[in-house]
Design an enzyme around this catalytic site. Sequence first.
Site, PDB file in Angstrom:
ATOM      1  N   GLY A  41       3.216 -41.266  16.529  1.00 33.74           N
ATOM      2  CA  GLY A  41       2.013 -41.892  15.412  1.00 33.74           C
ATOM      3  C   GLY A  41       1.521 -42.743  16.356  1.00 33.74           C
ATOM      4  O   GLY A  41       1.703 -42.921  17.566  1.00 33.74           O
ATOM      5  N   CYS A  69       8.862 -40.647  20.516  1.00 36.47           N
ATOM      6  CA  CYS A  69       7.448 -41.513  20.831  1.00 36.47           C
ATOM      7  C   CYS A  69       7.320 -42.593  19.926  1.00 36.47           C
ATOM      8  O   CYS A  69       8.215 -43.796  20.202  1.00 36.47           O
ATOM      9  CB  CYS A  69       6.288 -40.574  20.478  1.00 36.47           C
ATOM     10  N   LEU A  70       6.406 -42.726  18.989  1.00 39.39           N
ATOM     11  CA  LEU A  70       6.214 -43.974  18.008  1.00 39.39           C
ATOM     12  C   LEU A  70       7.709 -44.161  17.328  1.00 39.39           C
ATOM     13  O   LEU A  70       8.105 -45.340  17.205  1.00 39.39           O
ATOM     14  CB  LEU A  70       5.477 -43.850  17.019  1.00 39.39           C
ATOM     15  N   ASN A 111       1.787 -39.445  25.515  1.00 38.14           N
ATOM     16  CA  ASN A 111       0.330 -39.909  24.933  1.00 38.14           C
ATOM     17  C   ASN A 111       0.760 -41.208  24.212  1.00 38.14           C
ATOM     18  O   ASN A 111       0.950 -41.443  22.876  1.00 38.14           O
ATOM     19  CB  ASN A 111      -0.186 -39.026  24.042  1.00 38.14           C
ATOM     20  N   HIS A 154       7.583 -36.159  24.358  1.00 41.01           N
ATOM     21  CA  HIS A 154       7.533 -35.218  23.298  1.00 41.01           C
ATOM     22  C   HIS A 154       8.368 -34.189  23.729  1.00 41.01           C
ATOM     23  O   HIS A 154       7.771 -32.974  24.582  1.00 41.01           O
ATOM     24  CB  HIS A 154       6.131 -34.861  23.157  1.00 41.01           C
ATOM     25  N   GLU A 156       9.219 -31.639  22.039  1.00 43.23           N
ATOM     26  CA  GLU A 156       8.634 -30.358  21.291  1.00 43.23           C
ATOM     27  C   GLU A 156       7.510 -29.771  21.986  1.00 43.23           C
ATOM     28  O   GLU A 156       7.003 -28.889  21.792  1.00 43.23           O
ATOM     29  CB  GLU A 156       8.306 -30.720  19.901  1.00 43.23           C
TER      30      GLU A 156
END
Length: 182
Positions: A41, A69-70, A111, A154, A156
């Site tokens: 997110g 990530c987040l 990211n 990530h 995935e």
Amino acid sequence: YKRNIRESLRTRGCDVVVVPAKTDTEALLRLKVEGVVLSNGPGDPSENTEVIQNLRCLTAVGMPVMGICLGHQLLALAVGGSTQKMPYGHRGSNQPVIDLSLGRTFVTTQNHGYEVVADSIPPEIGTISHINANSPSCEGITYHKFPGFSVQFHPEACAGPNDTAYLFDRFLGLLDAEKGRC
């Protein structure tokens, strides 16, 4: 969330229920979920105070958790760690990450503009499991007080030929150990 997170679990035989980030522990227990994957997110992770508090409750009941990530950042904040804004962030599909337990470097997709401050995680709470090969930043944590781990990148996204998809298998291993099945 990324659709391929859900698909990575479904291809492994999991029934997946997608719920809003602010879903509390009691609601998750009523749904009879066996584990939780915290997805990616935007934004400053420290601004998600309600989610962080919910994660404190979730980890206290021993729910298996995987953060991406987040989700990685929020989980670290929930156990008392800290995050900070990075000067430039990590962006792109070619970020090298070292899995310290395997001694292998994987090409990952990232990211993000915030990072978990590695030394803010006390060793009795968690161990740094992954680091960025280009910087000393924390890319993953294995937790000791509850069945869980998290990664900044990530898995995935399949930057390589499914290189880091093993992390979904690791999460299923936590579910097997805790509940007997996915």
